[in-house]
Design a protein around this motif. Sequence first.
Motif, PDB file in Angstrom:
ATOM      1  N   SER A  15      44.230  37.500  47.551  1.00 11.91           N
ATOM      2  CA  SER A  15      45.674  38.368  46.948  1.00 11.91           C
ATOM      3  C   SER A  15      46.299  38.648  48.415  1.00 11.91           C
ATOM      4  O   SER A  15      47.636  38.474  48.654  1.00 11.91           O
ATOM      5  CB  SER A  15      45.384  39.333  46.162  1.00 11.91           C
ATOM      6  N   ILE A  16      45.693  39.323  49.473  1.00  9.81           N
ATOM      7  CA  ILE A  16      46.248  39.588  50.560  1.00  9.81           C
ATOM      8  C   ILE A  16      46.717  38.311  51.350  1.00  9.81           C
ATOM      9  O   ILE A  16      47.757  38.346  51.984  1.00  9.81           O
ATOM     10  CB  ILE A  16      45.198  40.290  51.377  1.00  9.81           C
ATOM     11  N   MET A  17      46.072  37.433  51.402  1.00 10.10           N
ATOM     12  CA  MET A  17      46.400  36.252  51.943  1.00 10.10           C
ATOM     13  C   MET A  17      47.449  35.529  51.645  1.00 10.10           C
ATOM     14  O   MET A  17      48.518  35.184  52.303  1.00 10.10           O
ATOM     15  CB  MET A  17      45.194  35.096  51.878  1.00 10.10           C
ATOM     16  N   GLU A  18      47.714  35.730  50.227  1.00 12.12           N
ATOM     17  CA  GLU A  18      49.043  34.812  49.510  1.00 12.12           C
ATOM     18  C   GLU A  18      50.071  35.935  50.132  1.00 12.12           C
ATOM     19  O   GLU A  18      51.266  35.447  50.213  1.00 12.12           O
ATOM     20  CB  GLU A  18      48.927  35.230  48.023  1.00 12.12           C
ATOM     21  N   GLU A  19      50.036  37.342  50.329  1.00 14.40           N
ATOM     22  CA  GLU A  19      51.166  37.857  50.609  1.00 14.40           C
ATOM     23  C   GLU A  19      51.543  37.579  51.965  1.00 14.40           C
ATOM     24  O   GLU A  19      52.752  37.718  52.554  1.00 14.40           O
ATOM     25  CB  GLU A  19      50.938  39.560  50.423  1.00 14.40           C
ATOM     26  N   CYS A  20      50.377  37.333  52.843  1.00 13.98           N
ATOM     27  CA  CYS A  20      50.680  37.191  54.492  1.00 13.98           C
ATOM     28  C   CYS A  20      51.378  35.975  54.528  1.00 13.98           C
ATOM     29  O   CYS A  20      52.292  35.485  55.055  1.00 13.98           O
ATOM     30  CB  CYS A  20      49.406  37.048  55.124  1.00 13.98           C
ATOM     31  N   ARG A  21      51.054  34.752  53.535  1.00 12.99           N
ATOM     32  CA  ARG A  21      51.621  33.404  53.508  1.00 12.99           C
ATOM     33  C   ARG A  21      53.137  33.569  52.967  1.00 12.99           C
ATOM     34  O   ARG A  21      53.975  32.823  53.432  1.00 12.99           O
ATOM     35  CB  ARG A  21      50.808  32.604  52.972  1.00 12.99           C
ATOM     36  N   ARG A  22      53.361  34.520  52.039  1.00 14.85           N
ATOM     37  CA  ARG A  22      54.914  34.742  51.533  1.00 14.85           C
ATOM     38  C   ARG A  22      55.722  35.166  52.461  1.00 14.85           C
ATOM     39  O   ARG A  22      56.815  34.886  52.686  1.00 14.85           O
ATOM     40  CB  ARG A  22      54.780  35.508  50.380  1.00 14.85           C
ATOM     41  N   THR A  23      55.136  36.235  53.342  1.00 13.71           N
ATOM     42  CA  THR A  23      55.822  36.540  54.367  1.00 13.71           C
ATOM     43  C   THR A  23      55.965  35.685  55.513  1.00 13.71           C
ATOM     44  O   THR A  23      57.306  35.628  56.037  1.00 13.71           O
ATOM     45  CB  THR A  23      55.046  38.051  54.937  1.00 13.71           C
ATOM     46  N   ASN A  24      55.269  34.926  56.101  1.00 18.70           N
ATOM     47  CA  ASN A  24      55.321  34.120  56.891  1.00 18.70           C
ATOM     48  C   ASN A  24      54.453  32.762  56.758  1.00 18.70           C
ATOM     49  O   ASN A  24      53.149  33.016  56.991  1.00 18.70           O
ATOM     50  CB  ASN A  24      55.024  34.682  58.492  1.00 18.70           C
ATOM     51  N   ASP A  25      54.852  31.792  56.369  1.00 15.74           N
ATOM     52  CA  ASP A  25      54.049  30.643  56.140  1.00 15.74           C
ATOM     53  C   ASP A  25      53.954  29.660  57.384  1.00 15.74           C
ATOM     54  O   ASP A  25      53.675  28.420  57.272  1.00 15.74           O
ATOM     55  CB  ASP A  25      54.608  29.925  54.714  1.00 15.74           C
ATOM     56  N   SER A  26      54.727  29.986  58.796  1.00 17.70           N
ATOM     57  CA  SER A  26      54.677  29.313  59.635  1.00 17.70           C
ATOM     58  C   SER A  26      53.272  29.429  60.612  1.00 17.70           C
ATOM     59  O   SER A  26      53.307  28.708  61.435  1.00 17.70           O
ATOM     60  CB  SER A  26      55.986  29.475  60.570  1.00 17.70           C
ATOM     61  N   MET A  27      52.603  30.491  60.295  1.00 17.15           N
ATOM     62  CA  MET A  27      51.274  30.621  61.009  1.00 17.15           C
ATOM     63  C   MET A  27      50.303  30.000  60.319  1.00 17.15           C
ATOM     64  O   MET A  27      50.201  29.898  59.206  1.00 17.15           O
ATOM     65  CB  MET A  27      50.985  32.332  60.923  1.00 17.15           C
ATOM     66  N   PRO A  28      49.262  29.594  61.080  1.00 20.62           N
ATOM     67  CA  PRO A  28      47.849  29.025  60.543  1.00 20.62           C
ATOM     68  C   PRO A  28      47.101  30.249  59.951  1.00 20.62           C
ATOM     69  O   PRO A  28      47.283  31.385  60.176  1.00 20.62           O
ATOM     70  CB  PRO A  28      47.348  28.498  61.771  1.00 20.62           C
ATOM     71  N   TYR A  29      46.402  29.627  59.047  1.00 20.69           N
ATOM     72  CA  TYR A  29      45.618  30.641  58.150  1.00 20.69           C
ATOM     73  C   TYR A  29      44.006  30.149  58.008  1.00 20.69           C
ATOM     74  O   TYR A  29      43.816  28.879  58.073  1.00 20.69           O
ATOM     75  CB  TYR A  29      46.189  31.217  57.015  1.00 20.69           C
ATOM     76  N   SER A  30      43.215  31.192  57.642  1.00 23.14           N
ATOM     77  CA  SER A  30      41.912  30.717  57.654  1.00 23.14           C
ATOM     78  C   SER A  30      41.397  31.112  56.138  1.00 23.14           C
ATOM     79  O   SER A  30      42.164  31.648  55.285  1.00 23.14           O
ATOM     80  CB  SER A  30      40.859  31.947  58.562  1.00 23.14           C
ATOM     81  N   PHE A  31      40.331  30.500  55.724  1.00 24.86           N
ATOM     82  CA  PHE A  31      39.718  30.598  54.503  1.00 24.86           C
ATOM     83  C   PHE A  31      39.401  32.087  54.212  1.00 24.86           C
ATOM     84  O   PHE A  31      39.061  32.814  54.763  1.00 24.86           O
ATOM     85  CB  PHE A  31      38.359  29.902  54.285  1.00 24.86           C
ATOM     86  N   THR A  32      39.716  32.420  52.839  1.00 26.71           N
ATOM     87  CA  THR A  32      39.327  33.564  52.115  1.00 26.71           C
ATOM     88  C   THR A  32      37.926  33.585  51.644  1.00 26.71           C
ATOM     89  O   THR A  32      37.378  32.151  51.716  1.00 26.71           O
ATOM     90  CB  THR A  32      40.503  34.130  51.332  1.00 26.71           C
ATOM     91  N   MET A  33      37.292  34.462  51.260  1.00 25.86           N
ATOM     92  CA  MET A  33      36.092  34.258  50.486  1.00 25.86           C
ATOM     93  C   MET A  33      35.949  33.431  49.175  1.00 25.86           C
ATOM     94  O   MET A  33      35.458  32.578  49.067  1.00 25.86           O
ATOM     95  CB  MET A  33      35.608  35.943  50.228  1.00 25.86           C
ATOM     96  N   SER A  34      37.134  33.783  48.402  1.00 21.69           N
ATOM     97  CA  SER A  34      37.164  32.727  47.108  1.00 21.69           C
ATOM     98  C   SER A  34      37.390  31.512  47.506  1.00 21.69           C
ATOM     99  O   SER A  34      36.811  30.655  46.767  1.00 21.69           O
ATOM    100  CB  SER A  34      38.146  33.528  46.221  1.00 21.69           C
ATOM    101  N   ARG A  35      38.307  31.107  48.739  1.00 22.61           N
ATOM    102  CA  ARG A  35      38.628  29.995  48.871  1.00 22.61           C
ATOM    103  C   ARG A  35      37.340  29.236  49.655  1.00 22.61           C
ATOM    104  O   ARG A  35      37.202  28.019  49.325  1.00 22.61           O
ATOM    105  CB  ARG A  35      39.892  29.926  50.000  1.00 22.61           C
ATOM    106  N   GLY A  36      36.514  30.089  50.125  1.00 18.74           N
ATOM    107  CA  GLY A  36      35.339  29.716  50.726  1.00 18.74           C
ATOM    108  C   GLY A  36      34.277  29.007  49.542  1.00 18.74           C
ATOM    109  O   GLY A  36      33.500  28.053  49.756  1.00 18.74           O
ATOM    110  N   VAL A  37      34.197  29.783  48.470  1.00 19.83           N
ATOM    111  CA  VAL A  37      33.381  29.384  47.413  1.00 19.83           C
ATOM    112  C   VAL A  37      33.867  28.235  46.679  1.00 19.83           C
ATOM    113  O   VAL A  37      33.223  27.228  46.382  1.00 19.83           O
ATOM    114  CB  VAL A  37      33.472  30.525  46.373  1.00 19.83           C
ATOM    115  N   VAL A  38      35.231  28.071  46.808  1.00 17.99           N
ATOM    116  CA  VAL A  38      35.852  26.811  46.157  1.00 17.99           C
ATOM    117  C   VAL A  38      35.602  25.684  47.004  1.00 17.99           C
ATOM    118  O   VAL A  38      35.085  24.584  46.574  1.00 17.99           O
ATOM    119  CB  VAL A  38      37.717  27.020  45.881  1.00 17.99           C
ATOM    120  N   LEU A  39      35.483  25.740  48.428  1.00 25.98           N
ATOM    121  CA  LEU A  39      35.320  25.009  49.554  1.00 25.98           C
ATOM    122  C   LEU A  39      33.816  24.331  49.235  1.00 25.98           C
ATOM    123  O   LEU A  39      33.538  22.804  49.243  1.00 25.98           O
ATOM    124  CB  LEU A  39      35.406  25.190  50.795  1.00 25.98           C
ATOM    125  N   LEU A  40      32.887  25.170  48.799  1.00 27.56           N
ATOM    126  CA  LEU A  40      31.304  25.100  48.564  1.00 27.56           C
ATOM    127  C   LEU A  40      31.519  24.138  47.323  1.00 27.56           C
ATOM    128  O   LEU A  40      30.620  23.070  47.246  1.00 27.56           O
ATOM    129  CB  LEU A  40      30.451  26.120  48.561  1.00 27.56           C
TER     130      LEU A  40
END
Length: 303
Positions: free
Chosen positions: A183-208
């Motif tokens: 939820s925080i990452m979504e807000e970060c990306r809404r604010t500035n989507d030009s910056m690279p970003y890392s996996f969140t915990m839930s996205r890490g689970v999805v990755l696995l």
Amino acid sequence: MSSFLYFILPALGGYTLTSLYLLKNPHVLHRRKRTAFYCTHISHRGGCGERIESTMEAFTHAVEQGTQMLELDCHLTNDGHVVVSHDENLRRQTGHDVTVSSLKLQDLPLYKERLEVTFFSGRFSSGADRRFALLEDVFRKFPEMPVSIEVKENNHQLIEKISDLVKRYNREEITVWASVKSSIMEECRRTNDSMPYSFTMSRGVVLLLLYYSGLLPFVPLGESLLQFYLPHIFNRSDCRSVCRLTMRKSLFKHLAARGIQVHLFVCNKDEDIKAAFELGATGVMSDYPALLSNYLSRNRRQD
């Protein structure tokens, strides 16, 4: 039933072989990510084992030791300054049970004279600088240094001010959004989507899940970094199941081949650094930048 198996078994076999091939050859479906930085040496909280965490002295020392990225956390003071601090509540760091958000910048207490290293029990750091740093001071002093900023609270004003500073100092390509919470990452990306970003915990689970289901080679990934704990730093005698589940060399090699950097942390001993690289990490995060530089120098990983 036999006719069903006649069709399904070859299909499953074909899917499995295709998935395995694409896992090793992701360039067939995906263009390799091209970030403006590639970091082998990352300093956790500015290298908090050798200087007091997240101070300008710590950041300066880490850069002098050859670090290629500074990792830090930010909070917002009551008068609107973006301060570098791991904790919102300052009791651990200062001995005062107060929060960053309740104080003006000028009223922030000093760090303790000796501060225990969170990921090295019984070890303490000290230094001449005990003041909290401003994110702007970090950007001003190290204009070309990649920085990973972890945001721990869904505070729009904080996120917006971080983004504004990143833009002001023209460092969108070398400043990374990081957060445990999606939820925080979504807000970060809404604010500035030009910056690279890392996996969140839930996205890490999805990755696995994608990895173990064989779907990963077919799925596009927006993240540029995977930053994850090296499990056995918590329990060296009983981490086999967690390590086997999460520390998959073939997964890390696949991500690296797609241009996604894999940073394992917090590695504060030579044996941990060695284990991280043997697992396929592209970079290691440590509280001890001099220790990490010495290891990389001895093993010729940092040129």
